[in-house]
Design a protein around this motif. Sequence first.
Motif, short mmCIF file in Angstrom:
data_model
loop_
_atom_site.label_atom_id
_atom_site.label_comp_id
_atom_site.label_asym_id
_atom_site.label_seq_id
_atom_site.Cartn_x
_atom_site.Cartn_y
_atom_site.Cartn_z
N MET A 91 11.11 -0.17 39.95
CA MET A 91 9.76 -0.57 39.57
C MET A 91 8.76 -0.27 40.69
SD MET A 91 8.21 -4.31 38.62
CE MET A 91 8.00 -4.71 40.35
N ILE A 92 9.10 -0.67 41.92
CA ILE A 92 8.15 -0.45 43.01
C ILE A 92 8.10 1.02 43.44
CG2 ILE A 92 8.19 -2.83 43.81
CD1 ILE A 92 10.08 -2.06 46.03
N GLN A 93 9.21 1.75 43.25
CA GLN A 93 9.21 3.18 43.57
C GLN A 93 8.37 3.98 42.58
OE1 GLN A 93 13.41 3.91 43.56
NE2 GLN A 93 13.65 3.55 45.77
N ASN A 94 8.27 3.48 41.34
CA ASN A 94 7.50 4.16 40.29
C ASN A 94 6.27 3.35 39.89
OD1 ASN A 94 9.40 6.52 39.32
ND2 ASN A 94 10.72 4.74 39.63
N TYR A 95 5.73 2.62 40.84
CA TYR A 95 4.69 1.65 40.53
C TYR A 95 3.43 2.29 39.94
CZ TYR A 95 2.24 -2.81 41.00
OH TYR A 95 1.57 -3.98 40.73
N ASN A 96 3.13 3.50 40.32
CA ASN A 96 1.90 4.14 39.84
C ASN A 96 2.00 4.62 38.40
OD1 ASN A 96 0.58 3.77 42.29
ND2 ASN A 96 1.33 5.71 43.13
N ASP A 97 3.22 4.63 37.88
CA ASP A 97 3.43 4.98 36.47
C ASP A 97 3.54 3.68 35.67
OD1 ASP A 97 4.66 5.59 33.96
OD2 ASP A 97 5.40 7.49 34.78
N LEU A 98 2.49 3.34 34.94
CA LEU A 98 2.44 2.04 34.26
C LEU A 98 3.58 1.85 33.28
CD1 LEU A 98 0.98 -0.62 33.81
CD2 LEU A 98 -0.47 0.54 32.12
N ASP A 99 3.94 2.90 32.55
CA ASP A 99 5.02 2.78 31.56
C ASP A 99 6.34 2.47 32.25
OD1 ASP A 99 3.32 3.27 29.45
OD2 ASP A 99 3.73 5.42 29.39
N LEU A 100 6.63 3.20 33.34
CA LEU A 100 7.87 2.94 34.06
C LEU A 100 7.84 1.58 34.74
CD1 LEU A 100 8.67 6.40 35.71
CD2 LEU A 100 9.88 5.28 33.82
N ARG A 101 6.68 1.21 35.26
CA ARG A 101 6.56 -0.11 35.89
C ARG A 101 6.91 -1.22 34.90
NH1 ARG A 101 0.68 -2.17 37.53
NH2 ARG A 101 0.55 -0.02 38.29
N ILE A 118 1.60 0.21 46.27
CA ILE A 118 2.71 -0.42 46.99
C ILE A 118 2.75 0.10 48.43
CG2 ILE A 118 5.21 -0.69 47.11
CD1 ILE A 118 3.98 -2.24 44.84
N PRO A 119 2.53 -0.78 49.41
CA PRO A 119 2.64 -0.35 50.81
C PRO A 119 4.09 0.00 51.17
CG PRO A 119 1.48 -2.45 50.61
CD PRO A 119 2.11 -2.18 49.29
N GLU A 120 4.25 0.78 52.19
CA GLU A 120 5.57 1.17 52.67
C GLU A 120 6.41 -0.05 53.02
OE1 GLU A 120 8.83 3.29 53.64
OE2 GLU A 120 7.01 4.07 52.70
N GLU A 121 5.76 -1.09 53.54
CA GLU A 121 6.49 -2.30 53.94
C GLU A 121 7.14 -2.99 52.75
OE1 GLU A 121 3.62 -1.24 57.05
OE2 GLU A 121 3.44 -1.52 54.88
N VAL A 122 6.49 -2.95 51.60
CA VAL A 122 7.08 -3.53 50.39
C VAL A 122 8.32 -2.74 49.97
CG1 VAL A 122 6.73 -3.91 47.90
CG2 VAL A 122 4.97 -4.62 49.54
N LEU A 123 8.23 -1.42 50.06
CA LEU A 123 9.38 -0.58 49.74
C LEU A 123 10.54 -0.87 50.68
CD1 LEU A 123 7.54 2.80 49.07
CD2 LEU A 123 8.73 1.41 47.37
N VAL A 183 11.28 -6.53 59.74
CA VAL A 183 10.33 -5.75 58.94
C VAL A 183 9.15 -6.62 58.53
CG1 VAL A 183 10.00 -4.53 56.75
CG2 VAL A 183 12.04 -4.11 58.12
N MET A 184 9.42 -7.86 58.13
CA MET A 184 8.32 -8.73 57.70
C MET A 184 7.39 -9.07 58.86
SD MET A 184 8.19 -12.46 55.83
CE MET A 184 8.30 -13.34 57.37
N ARG A 185 7.96 -9.35 60.04
CA ARG A 185 7.11 -9.66 61.19
C ARG A 185 6.21 -8.47 61.54
NH1 ARG A 185 11.84 -12.34 63.10
NH2 ARG A 185 12.43 -10.52 64.36
N SER A 186 6.79 -7.29 61.50
CA SER A 186 6.01 -6.09 61.77
C SER A 186 4.94 -5.88 60.70
CB SER A 186 6.93 -4.86 61.82
OG SER A 186 6.21 -3.68 61.98
N ALA A 187 5.31 -6.11 59.45
CA ALA A 187 4.35 -5.96 58.35
C ALA A 187 3.20 -6.95 58.47
CB ALA A 187 5.08 -6.15 57.01
N MET A 188 3.53 -8.18 58.82
CA MET A 188 2.49 -9.20 58.98
C MET A 188 1.55 -8.84 60.13
SD MET A 188 2.68 -11.62 56.73
CE MET A 188 3.76 -12.67 55.75
#
Length: 215
Positions: free
Chosen positions: A34-44, A111-116, A165-170
């Motif tokens: 879902m997050i990898q294909n987030y820009n495609d609404l149907d796939l999301r 979707i930011p890289e950190e979410v991925l 990863v979360m600390r860096s993202a924050m």
Amino acid sequence: MLFGKLLPREGNFFELFNEHGHQIVEGARAFMLMIQNYNDLDLREKYAAEVDKAEHAADRITAEVNRLLHRTFITPIDREQIHGLINAMDDILDLLQDSSETLSLYDVRSIPEEVLRLGELSARCCERVQHAVSLLPKLSQPQTADAAVKTCEEIDKLESDADRVMRSAMSKLFREQEDVRELIKLKAIYEQLESISDRCEDVANLIEGIVLENS
């Protein structure tokens, strides 16, 4: 002899744990897609529905385990361990579903890289959870018990990676994000995703306890 026939058997707790683990992996994979294909609404929407499907299936398994506990006199491991483990596993899928819904409710546009990255670590944790659970029926075998402990250690390491990863993202978020609304959205999502690995670690801790008591 009659008493032996009437005595409830151990039930299929391990099979149910394994089925639940399968749903956890299915939900995690669907979330990643879902997050990898987030820009495609149907796939999301397609993959979000698959996350929901896995969560609902896992809920049914959790309910069956709890029903079975009430009907079974002799259980293969401690009753509290069974109850704690299935509910901790269920928490993982609940968080995956919550994360999927939060992205939609907060109207996240990209979707930011950190979410991925956090999603990837969560998915790997979920796969390790399933593997650890699949070893439970054979803990009496020393090699299997060792493999279960090793898998739990791998989950712990993945959880530590997710923390970093979360600390860096924050840090990046508070330094670079000028839109307060986006900051609030992403902060909540980062925390939610990191919590998935926390719940996987909870499962790992429970399994390590089961190994110590039953191997």
